[in-house]
Design a protein around this motif. Structure first.
Motif, PDB file in Angstrom:
ATOM      1  N   LYS A   1       2.344  -3.017   3.071  1.00  0.00           N
ATOM      2  CA  LYS A   1       1.583  -3.435   4.253  1.00  0.00           C
ATOM      3  C   LYS A   1       0.290  -4.051   3.741  1.00  0.00           C
ATOM      4  O   LYS A   1      -0.677  -3.361   3.443  1.00  0.00           O
ATOM      5  CB  LYS A   1       1.304  -2.241   5.162  1.00  0.00           C
ATOM      6  CG  LYS A   1       2.565  -1.681   5.783  1.00  0.00           C
ATOM      7  CD  LYS A   1       2.259  -0.477   6.657  1.00  0.00           C
ATOM      8  CE  LYS A   1       3.539   0.056   7.277  1.00  0.00           C
ATOM      9  NZ  LYS A   1       3.281   1.269   8.082  1.00  0.00           N
TER      10      LYS A   1
ATOM     11  N   MET B   1      -3.109  -6.002   3.804  1.00  0.00           N
ATOM     12  CA  MET B   1      -4.180  -6.160   4.777  1.00  0.00           C
ATOM     13  C   MET B   1      -4.394  -7.626   5.121  1.00  0.00           C
ATOM     14  O   MET B   1      -4.255  -8.506   4.262  1.00  0.00           O
ATOM     15  CB  MET B   1      -5.467  -5.546   4.242  1.00  0.00           C
ATOM     16  CG  MET B   1      -5.375  -4.028   4.113  1.00  0.00           C
ATOM     17  SD  MET B   1      -6.918  -3.262   3.613  1.00  0.00           S
ATOM     18  CE  MET B   1      -6.888  -3.591   1.873  1.00  0.00           C
TER      19      MET B   1
ATOM     20  N   ASP C   1      -2.772  -5.378  12.054  1.00  0.00           N
ATOM     21  CA  ASP C   1      -3.664  -5.047  10.941  1.00  0.00           C
ATOM     22  C   ASP C   1      -3.086  -5.326   9.555  1.00  0.00           C
ATOM     23  O   ASP C   1      -3.717  -5.032   8.547  1.00  0.00           O
ATOM     24  CB  ASP C   1      -4.082  -3.578  11.022  1.00  0.00           C
ATOM     25  CG  ASP C   1      -2.890  -2.635  10.913  1.00  0.00           C
ATOM     26  OD1 ASP C   1      -1.741  -3.088  11.041  1.00  0.00           O
ATOM     27  OD2 ASP C   1      -3.117  -1.429  10.694  1.00  0.00           O
ATOM     28  N   HIS C   2      -1.878  -5.882   9.461  1.00  0.00           N
ATOM     29  CA  HIS C   2      -1.280  -6.154   8.158  1.00  0.00           C
ATOM     30  C   HIS C   2      -0.145  -7.175   8.263  1.00  0.00           C
ATOM     31  O   HIS C   2       0.310  -7.489   9.360  1.00  0.00           O
ATOM     32  CB  HIS C   2      -0.761  -4.864   7.508  1.00  0.00           C
ATOM     33  CG  HIS C   2       0.447  -4.299   8.187  1.00  0.00           C
ATOM     34  ND1 HIS C   2       0.372  -3.460   9.275  1.00  0.00           N
ATOM     35  CD2 HIS C   2       1.778  -4.449   7.940  1.00  0.00           C
ATOM     36  CE1 HIS C   2       1.586  -3.111   9.656  1.00  0.00           C
ATOM     37  NE2 HIS C   2       2.463  -3.706   8.864  1.00  0.00           N
TER      38      HIS C   2
ATOM     39  N   LYS D   1      -4.605  -1.900  -5.296  1.00  0.00           N
ATOM     40  CA  LYS D   1      -4.536  -1.028  -4.112  1.00  0.00           C
ATOM     41  C   LYS D   1      -5.381  -1.535  -2.943  1.00  0.00           C
ATOM     42  O   LYS D   1      -4.940  -1.421  -1.817  1.00  0.00           O
ATOM     43  CB  LYS D   1      -4.913   0.394  -4.485  1.00  0.00           C
ATOM     44  CG  LYS D   1      -3.870   1.031  -5.350  1.00  0.00           C
ATOM     45  CD  LYS D   1      -3.349   2.274  -4.752  1.00  0.00           C
ATOM     46  CE  LYS D   1      -2.327   2.825  -5.719  1.00  0.00           C
ATOM     47  NZ  LYS D   1      -1.551   3.858  -5.262  1.00  0.00           N
ATOM     48  N   PRO D   2      -6.572  -2.086  -3.176  1.00  0.00           N
ATOM     49  CA  PRO D   2      -7.340  -2.557  -2.011  1.00  0.00           C
ATOM     50  C   PRO D   2      -6.652  -3.671  -1.221  1.00  0.00           C
ATOM     51  O   PRO D   2      -7.081  -4.006  -0.139  1.00  0.00           O
ATOM     52  CB  PRO D   2      -8.640  -3.072  -2.624  1.00  0.00           C
ATOM     53  CG  PRO D   2      -8.735  -2.439  -3.951  1.00  0.00           C
ATOM     54  CD  PRO D   2      -7.327  -2.210  -4.409  1.00  0.00           C
TER      55      PRO D   2
ATOM     56  N   TYR E   1      -3.489  -3.601  -0.060  1.00  0.00           N
ATOM     57  CA  TYR E   1      -2.524  -3.124   0.926  1.00  0.00           C
ATOM     58  C   TYR E   1      -2.834  -1.706   1.382  1.00  0.00           C
ATOM     59  O   TYR E   1      -3.594  -0.988   0.744  1.00  0.00           O
ATOM     60  CB  TYR E   1      -1.081  -3.251   0.432  1.00  0.00           C
ATOM     61  CG  TYR E   1      -0.796  -2.698  -0.942  1.00  0.00           C
ATOM     62  CD1 TYR E   1      -0.442  -1.363  -1.115  1.00  0.00           C
ATOM     63  CD2 TYR E   1      -0.862  -3.503  -2.054  1.00  0.00           C
ATOM     64  CE1 TYR E   1      -0.173  -0.858  -2.371  1.00  0.00           C
ATOM     65  CE2 TYR E   1      -0.584  -3.001  -3.315  1.00  0.00           C
ATOM     66  CZ  TYR E   1      -0.237  -1.682  -3.469  1.00  0.00           C
ATOM     67  OH  TYR E   1       0.035  -1.180  -4.710  1.00  0.00           O
ATOM     68  N   GLN E   2      -2.257  -1.345   2.512  1.00  0.00           N
ATOM     69  CA  GLN E   2      -2.491  -0.044   3.131  1.00  0.00           C
ATOM     70  C   GLN E   2      -1.522   0.994   2.576  1.00  0.00           C
ATOM     71  O   GLN E   2      -0.318   0.771   2.567  1.00  0.00           O
ATOM     72  CB  GLN E   2      -2.281  -0.130   4.641  1.00  0.00           C
ATOM     73  CG  GLN E   2      -3.146  -1.143   5.333  1.00  0.00           C
ATOM     74  CD  GLN E   2      -2.732  -1.344   6.785  1.00  0.00           C
ATOM     75  OE1 GLN E   2      -1.783  -0.768   7.270  1.00  0.00           O
ATOM     76  NE2 GLN E   2      -3.464  -2.193   7.477  1.00  0.00           N
ATOM     77  N   GLY E   3      -2.053   2.123   2.138  1.00  0.00           N
ATOM     78  CA  GLY E   3      -1.200   3.207   1.672  1.00  0.00           C
ATOM     79  C   GLY E   3      -0.407   2.848   0.431  1.00  0.00           C
ATOM     80  O   GLY E   3      -0.711   1.896  -0.276  1.00  0.00           O
ATOM     81  N   HIS E   4       0.614   3.639   0.173  1.00  0.00           N
ATOM     82  CA  HIS E   4       1.494   3.417  -0.970  1.00  0.00           C
ATOM     83  C   HIS E   4       2.663   2.533  -0.547  1.00  0.00           C
ATOM     84  O   HIS E   4       3.063   2.540   0.612  1.00  0.00           O
ATOM     85  CB  HIS E   4       2.052   4.755  -1.472  1.00  0.00           C
ATOM     86  CG  HIS E   4       1.006   5.670  -2.009  1.00  0.00           C
ATOM     87  ND1 HIS E   4       0.397   5.470  -3.219  1.00  0.00           N
ATOM     88  CD2 HIS E   4       0.455   6.795  -1.493  1.00  0.00           C
ATOM     89  CE1 HIS E   4      -0.490   6.427  -3.425  1.00  0.00           C
ATOM     90  NE2 HIS E   4      -0.480   7.241  -2.397  1.00  0.00           N
TER      91      HIS E   4
END
Length: 113
Positions: A9, A11, A48-49, A84-85, A87-90
């Protein structure tokens, strides 16, 4: 055959950076026995993504599992924390055993049990 997918997902506003990371990296997948094909997929946009997926096809689940334990896998994923910044979560992993294949020429095959 076995299909392995990771869903991301991404951002809003980070799509170009996410794509650059994936499109510029050396995957080393072609060095592994049983690797058939890789696809980076861009899916629907949400509030949001934007949904992306990595999609690999392997001759067997055992071939895929060997990839996850290989030196090539460690090399490719060594800097994963830096993205990591974007996308959302793993990433969400999904693995599928192929039961049937239908080819463009009309041939069909069913996986052996």
């Amino acid at each position: 055959m076995f299909i392995a997918m990771n869903r991301f997902k991404v951002m809003k506003g980070a799509e170009a950076d996410f794509e650059k990371v994936w499109l510029s990296r050396e995957s080393h997948l072609d060095e592994l026995p049983g690797f058939i094909e890789f696809h980076l997929l861009k899916g629907p946009e949400r509030d949001d993504h934007v949904l992306y997926a990595s999609h690999t096809i392997w001759r067997s689940k055992a071939n895929f599992e060997a990839w996850t334990k290989s030196e090539q896998f460690r090399k490719v994923h060594a800097g994963a924390g830096a993205t990591k910044p974007l996308y959302q979560g793993h990433p969400e992993f999904e693995g599928f055993t192929v039961l049937q294949t239908v080819a463009q020429d009309g041939t069909r095959s069913v996986a052996a049990e």
